[in-house]
Enzyme design. Structure first.
Site, PDB file in Angstrom:
ATOM      1  N   ARG A  47      11.784   2.791   1.374  1.00 13.22           N
ATOM      2  CA  ARG A  47      11.485   2.145   3.025  1.00 13.22           C
ATOM      3  C   ARG A  47      12.598   1.186   2.676  1.00 13.22           C
ATOM      4  O   ARG A  47      13.556   0.704   2.451  1.00 13.22           O
ATOM      5  CB  ARG A  47       9.849   1.098   2.910  1.00 13.22           C
ATOM      6  N   LYS A  54      24.414  -6.851  -3.665  1.00 13.35           N
ATOM      7  CA  LYS A  54      25.522  -7.094  -4.185  1.00 13.35           C
ATOM      8  C   LYS A  54      26.278  -6.247  -2.745  1.00 13.35           C
ATOM      9  O   LYS A  54      27.260  -6.031  -3.099  1.00 13.35           O
ATOM     10  CB  LYS A  54      26.082  -6.291  -5.054  1.00 13.35           C
ATOM     11  N   ARG A  69       0.947  -1.545  -0.221  1.00  7.68           N
ATOM     12  CA  ARG A  69      -0.215  -0.428  -0.113  1.00  7.68           C
ATOM     13  C   ARG A  69       0.445   1.139  -0.066  1.00  7.68           C
ATOM     14  O   ARG A  69      -0.087   2.245  -1.148  1.00  7.68           O
ATOM     15  CB  ARG A  69      -1.299   0.374   1.278  1.00  7.68           C
ATOM     16  N   THR A  70       2.113   1.708   0.629  1.00  2.55           N
ATOM     17  CA  THR A  70       2.811   2.366   0.568  1.00  2.55           C
ATOM     18  C   THR A  70       2.931   2.893  -0.285  1.00  2.55           C
ATOM     19  O   THR A  70       3.512   3.945  -0.840  1.00  2.55           O
ATOM     20  CB  THR A  70       3.884   2.682   2.093  1.00  2.55           C
TER      21      THR A  70
END
Ligand code: NCD
Length: 305
Positions: free
Chosen positions: A101, A80, A51-52
């Site tokens: 995030r 990596k 949702r965000t």
């Protein structure tokens, strides 16, 4: 250049301007449909979210801009071994603004220190989730007409729930707020928050049973138990269904109490509650898009007449 790491990065007056802009976008979406033409938003999500991330993407698309990004750490160069500082310097060449995030507290802040484009913290570990807080505040302000003089109950996982931490942080600046924390003893709100409330002389109480305080609440903020932040599954299983808001319990609440939830919901609100006019968690999602549109315009310093 401005970033958004914490809801307190904006003053109360700046938030008022932001919310007024969000309400104007809600009323006149067409006016803003081309405001970000030629601009790109990068969504850098090192932790799962639908949702965000989609809310940010929908916000940028609604402004006529474009989006690019990744939605889990495994598909980015983090796998990596690249640092967030390097990643953001690279992303700065690709996009005009970035929503990040990360499971580690403070990672978006580290990125912002190295970035030449505005960075928005889209949730960092159990720490902060400022755009959810802007969403929550806009929802309350739009539906109640004010952000002061409320008794707000926060219920569920108050220990790990970053949306709870961010919202308390933001609400302490408004007069007449009384907090009621409703949680099992294991998931109490962290001490640093209760210390802050005592220091600021902001009234709060802590209870275990939701029924005990429901009749006094103007707002009820429900949250899920944050499974991914538990150290063992047994504890999660024991606590996950501690609170289930159903029609029966809701009969104890005021007729004008609002029920908010940052979503995703698991079991803590029974689906039979969804049709109750007090249940505003799906409206809240829509406000989340408007407030992110307003935020993108503000951080990019774009003005629409
Ligand atoms: C919240 C989060 O990610 O912290 N979700 C969201 O962004 N709406 C709440 C949660 O995951 O429980």
């Amino acid at each position: 250049m401005r970033h958004l790491m914490n809801p307190l990065d904006f003053t109360v007056e700046e938030l008022e301007t932001l919310f007024a802009l969000a309400n104007d976008i809600e009323a006149h979406p067409d006016k803003y449909a081309h405001a970000c033409e030629g601009k790109k938003l990068a969504t850098c999500f090192y932790e799962p979210s639908t949702r965000t991330r989609l809310s940010f993407e929908s916000a940028m698309l609604g402004l006529g801009g474009q989006v690019l990004g990744f939605s889990d750490a495994g598909s980015s160069s983090a796998s990596k071994g690249e640092s967030v500082s390097d990643t953001i310097r690279v992303i700065s060449c690709f996009a005009d603004i970035c929503a990040m995030r990360h499971p580690k507290e403070g990672a978006p802040m580290v990125a912002a220190g190295r970035s030449s484009i505005p960075v928005i913290n889209a949730g960092d570990g159990g720490h902060q989730h400022p755009t959810q807080t802007l969403t929550d505040l806009l929802t309350i302000r739009s539906l109640k007409g004010r952000l002061d003089h409320f008794t707000i109950g926060l219920c569920g996982d108050l220990k790990f729930g970053r949306t709870v931490h961010s919202l308390i942080n933001a609400l302490v600046r408004y007069p007449g707020i009384h907090f009621t924390f409703i949680s099992p003893p294991e998931l109490r709100v962290p001490d640093y928050i209760t210390d802050l409330l005592r220091e600021k002389k902001i009234p709060y109480n802590e209870v275990i049973r939701l029924e005990a305080c429901l009749p006094e609440l103007d707002l009820l903020y429900m949250t899920r138990v944050q499974r991914e932040r538990f150290f063992n599954e047994e504890d999660y299983v024991r606590l996950k269904d501690f609170y289930i808001l159903d029609k029966n319990k809701l009969s104890l609440a005021r007729k004008d109490m609002l029920i908010l939830h940052p979503l995703p919901r698991v079991n803590e609100i029974s689906v039979e509650v969804d049709d109750d006019p007090r249940a505003v968690y799906f409206k809240q999602v829509q406000y989340g898009v408007y407030v992110r549109m307003a935020l993108i315009l503000t951080l990019l310093d774009i003005h629409v007449d």
